[in-house]
Design a protein around this motif. Structure first.
Motif, mmCIF file in Angstrom:
data_model
loop_
_atom_site.group_PDB
_atom_site.id
_atom_site.type_symbol
_atom_site.label_atom_id
_atom_site.label_comp_id
_atom_site.label_asym_id
_atom_site.label_seq_id
_atom_site.Cartn_x
_atom_site.Cartn_y
_atom_site.Cartn_z
ATOM 1 N N TYR A 181 0.788 -1.221 0.000
ATOM 2 C CA TYR A 181 0.000 0.000 0.000
ATOM 3 C C TYR A 181 0.823 1.276 0.000
ATOM 4 O O TYR A 181 0.315 2.336 -0.313
ATOM 5 N N GLN A 182 2.093 1.220 0.348
ATOM 6 C CA GLN A 182 2.916 2.426 0.339
ATOM 7 C C GLN A 182 3.444 2.686 -1.067
ATOM 8 O O GLN A 182 3.873 1.780 -1.762
ATOM 9 N N ARG A 183 3.437 3.951 -1.451
ATOM 10 C CA ARG A 183 4.011 4.282 -2.745
ATOM 11 C C ARG A 183 5.517 4.504 -2.605
ATOM 12 O O ARG A 183 6.066 4.406 -1.518
ATOM 13 N N LYS A 184 6.140 4.816 -3.718
ATOM 14 C CA LYS A 184 7.578 5.059 -3.709
ATOM 15 C C LYS A 184 7.865 6.399 -3.042
ATOM 16 O O LYS A 184 6.950 7.153 -2.721
ATOM 17 N N LEU A 185 9.143 6.699 -2.871
ATOM 18 C CA LEU A 185 9.539 8.004 -2.353
ATOM 19 C C LEU A 185 9.307 9.022 -3.464
ATOM 20 O O LEU A 185 9.928 8.946 -4.518
ATOM 21 N N ILE A 186 8.382 9.947 -3.222
ATOM 22 C CA ILE A 186 7.983 10.860 -4.291
ATOM 23 C C ILE A 186 8.250 12.332 -3.993
ATOM 24 O O ILE A 186 8.121 13.168 -4.878
ATOM 25 N N TRP A 187 8.614 12.675 -2.754
ATOM 26 C CA TRP A 187 8.850 14.075 -2.450
ATOM 27 C C TRP A 187 10.055 14.592 -3.209
ATOM 28 O O TRP A 187 11.087 13.923 -3.309
ATOM 29 N N THR A 188 9.928 15.807 -3.703
ATOM 30 C CA THR A 188 11.045 16.480 -4.353
ATOM 31 C C THR A 188 12.005 17.000 -3.290
ATOM 32 O O THR A 188 11.658 17.066 -2.093
ATOM 33 N N LEU A 189 13.183 17.405 -3.727
ATOM 34 C CA LEU A 189 14.154 17.997 -2.806
ATOM 35 C C LEU A 189 13.545 19.219 -2.118
ATOM 36 O O LEU A 189 13.690 19.392 -0.904
ATOM 37 N N LEU A 206 5.492 1.405 8.925
ATOM 38 C CA LEU A 206 5.007 2.749 8.637
ATOM 39 C C LEU A 206 3.651 2.664 7.943
ATOM 40 O O LEU A 206 3.544 2.080 6.871
ATOM 41 N N ILE A 207 2.624 3.221 8.569
ATOM 42 C CA ILE A 207 1.304 3.266 7.957
ATOM 43 C C ILE A 207 1.124 4.611 7.254
ATOM 44 O O ILE A 207 0.674 4.685 6.128
ATOM 45 N N ASP A 208 1.493 5.685 7.930
ATOM 46 C CA ASP A 208 1.362 7.020 7.354
ATOM 47 C C ASP A 208 2.561 7.857 7.796
ATOM 48 O O ASP A 208 2.865 7.926 8.981
ATOM 49 N N GLY A 209 3.256 8.461 6.823
ATOM 50 C CA GLY A 209 4.390 9.317 7.148
ATOM 51 C C GLY A 209 5.685 8.906 6.473
ATOM 52 O O GLY A 209 6.750 9.375 6.853
ATOM 53 N N LEU A 210 5.604 8.048 5.457
ATOM 54 C CA LEU A 210 6.811 7.580 4.768
ATOM 55 C C LEU A 210 7.647 8.735 4.230
ATOM 56 O O LEU A 210 8.862 8.788 4.453
ATOM 57 N N GLN A 211 7.026 9.679 3.546
ATOM 58 C CA GLN A 211 7.778 10.793 2.946
ATOM 59 C C GLN A 211 8.419 11.658 4.037
ATOM 60 O O GLN A 211 9.579 12.074 3.921
ATOM 61 N N ARG A 212 7.704 11.866 5.135
ATOM 62 C CA ARG A 212 8.237 12.670 6.242
ATOM 63 C C ARG A 212 9.397 11.965 6.931
ATOM 64 O O ARG A 212 10.418 12.587 7.238
ATOM 65 N N MET A 213 9.232 10.655 7.170
ATOM 66 C CA MET A 213 10.322 9.893 7.808
ATOM 67 C C MET A 213 11.564 9.883 6.928
ATOM 68 O O MET A 213 12.685 10.020 7.405
ATOM 69 N N ALA A 236 12.406 12.177 4.736
ATOM 70 C CA ALA A 236 12.993 13.523 4.764
ATOM 71 C C ALA A 236 13.855 13.702 6.006
ATOM 72 O O ALA A 236 14.985 14.211 5.928
ATOM 73 N N ILE A 237 13.356 13.256 7.152
ATOM 74 C CA ILE A 237 14.113 13.392 8.405
ATOM 75 C C ILE A 237 15.402 12.581 8.347
ATOM 76 O O ILE A 237 16.496 13.108 8.598
ATOM 77 N N THR A 238 15.300 11.304 8.016
ATOM 78 C CA THR A 238 16.480 10.433 8.075
ATOM 79 C C THR A 238 17.503 10.780 6.997
ATOM 80 O O THR A 238 18.706 10.724 7.248
ATOM 81 N N SER A 239 17.040 11.179 5.817
ATOM 82 C CA SER A 239 18.006 11.526 4.772
ATOM 83 C C SER A 239 18.668 12.869 5.056
ATOM 84 O O SER A 239 19.847 13.066 4.742
ATOM 85 N N PHE A 240 17.958 13.811 5.684
ATOM 86 C CA PHE A 240 18.593 15.076 6.056
ATOM 87 C C PHE A 240 19.663 14.834 7.127
ATOM 88 O O PHE A 240 20.783 15.340 7.018
ATOM 89 N N ILE A 241 19.322 14.069 8.155
ATOM 90 C CA ILE A 241 20.292 13.782 9.216
ATOM 91 C C ILE A 241 21.504 13.044 8.641
ATOM 92 O O ILE A 241 22.638 13.251 9.088
ATOM 93 N N SER A 242 21.303 12.229 7.610
ATOM 94 C CA SER A 242 22.391 11.478 6.968
ATOM 95 C C SER A 242 23.225 12.340 6.023
ATOM 96 O O SER A 242 24.157 11.848 5.384
ATOM 97 N N ASN A 243 22.900 13.627 5.916
ATOM 98 C CA ASN A 243 23.633 14.587 5.077
ATOM 99 C C ASN A 243 23.399 14.382 3.587
ATOM 100 O O ASN A 243 24.263 14.675 2.760
ATOM 101 N N ASP A 244 22.219 13.886 3.223
ATOM 102 C CA ASP A 244 21.905 13.693 1.806
ATOM 103 C C ASP A 244 21.556 15.000 1.101
ATOM 104 O O ASP A 244 21.693 15.093 -0.117
ATOM 105 N N PHE A 245 21.076 15.995 1.837
ATOM 106 C CA PHE A 245 20.724 17.279 1.231
ATOM 107 C C PHE A 245 20.820 18.386 2.286
ATOM 108 O O PHE A 245 20.737 18.125 3.488
#
Length: 193
Positions: free
Chosen positions: A20-28, A62-69, A71-80
């Motif tokens: 039921y979860q879609r792919k990572l779709i949020w833009t930078l 994760l039921i709801d919040g995939l894009q938010r999670m 964003a948090i983990t990739s920012f902390i990992s220094n991805d952007f």
């Protein structure tokens, strides 16, 4: 707190069910805007997790919040960067340890200490649905997403479809999209792949 989310992420405690979860779709830009909201102390939507019944590893789905999670983990990992700077890996013990062991690389320029501390201490609203059966998780997901405009009708129709035809469609779609795995359940850490 953001710090606790990142610790659980590094411990591989978050699962994504691709039925039921879609792919990572949020833009930078969307990720940066979300992190900026955290820096400014703005309220963010609740992240809904399920504790799958029978799991022994304390992983949460994760039921709801995939894009938010992500964003948090990739920012902390220094991805952007956000506001022109990257998260300071010296902000909390887990990221400092990962930096010292060269698991994470500190990118420059570094965001101010004040902003990094605000991020680390931000109280992310989480709700955990305990001892969840697979069918009830599917129903919760459908109910959460049926009133909004975020999912297409097709995504809602296929959410939680468990018959053989739906499984074949998901498998073929996964291959067409170039997904690296055809498994329905995978770690949040592997969603980028």
């Amino acid at each position: 707190q953001v710090e606790r989310i990142f610790i659980s992420y590094m411990a591989k405690k978050y699962l994504v069910n691709r039925r039921y979860q879609r792919k990572l779709i949020w833009t930078l830009q969307e990720k940066q805007s979300f992190i900026d909201s955290i820096i400014n102390g703005y309220p963010i939507p609740i992240i809904l997790l399920a504790e799958p019944k029978g799991r022994q590893d304390n992983a949460l789905e994760l039921i709801d919040g995939l894009q938010r999670m992500n964003a948090i983990t990739s920012f902390i990992s220094n991805d952007f960067p956000v506001q022109g700077g990257y998260f300071d890996l010296n902000t909390f013990a887990t990221t400092k340890d990962l930096f010292d062991r060269e698991v994470l690389k500190q990118r420059e320029p570094v965001l101010s200490r004040e902003d990094c501390l605000s991020i680390a201490a931000y109280p992310v609203p989480l709700s955990i649905y305990e001892f969840a059966e697979s069918e009830s998780v599917d129903e919760v997901f459908r109910r959460i997403n049926s009133g909004g405009r975020q999912l297409s009708r097709q995504e809602l129709r296929t959410a939680g479809s468990v018959n053989a035809f739906a499984e074949i469609v998901r498998t073929v779609s996964s291959k067409v999209r170039g997904d690296s795995t055809s498994s329905d359940i995978l770690l949040l850490n592997h969603m980028k792949n």
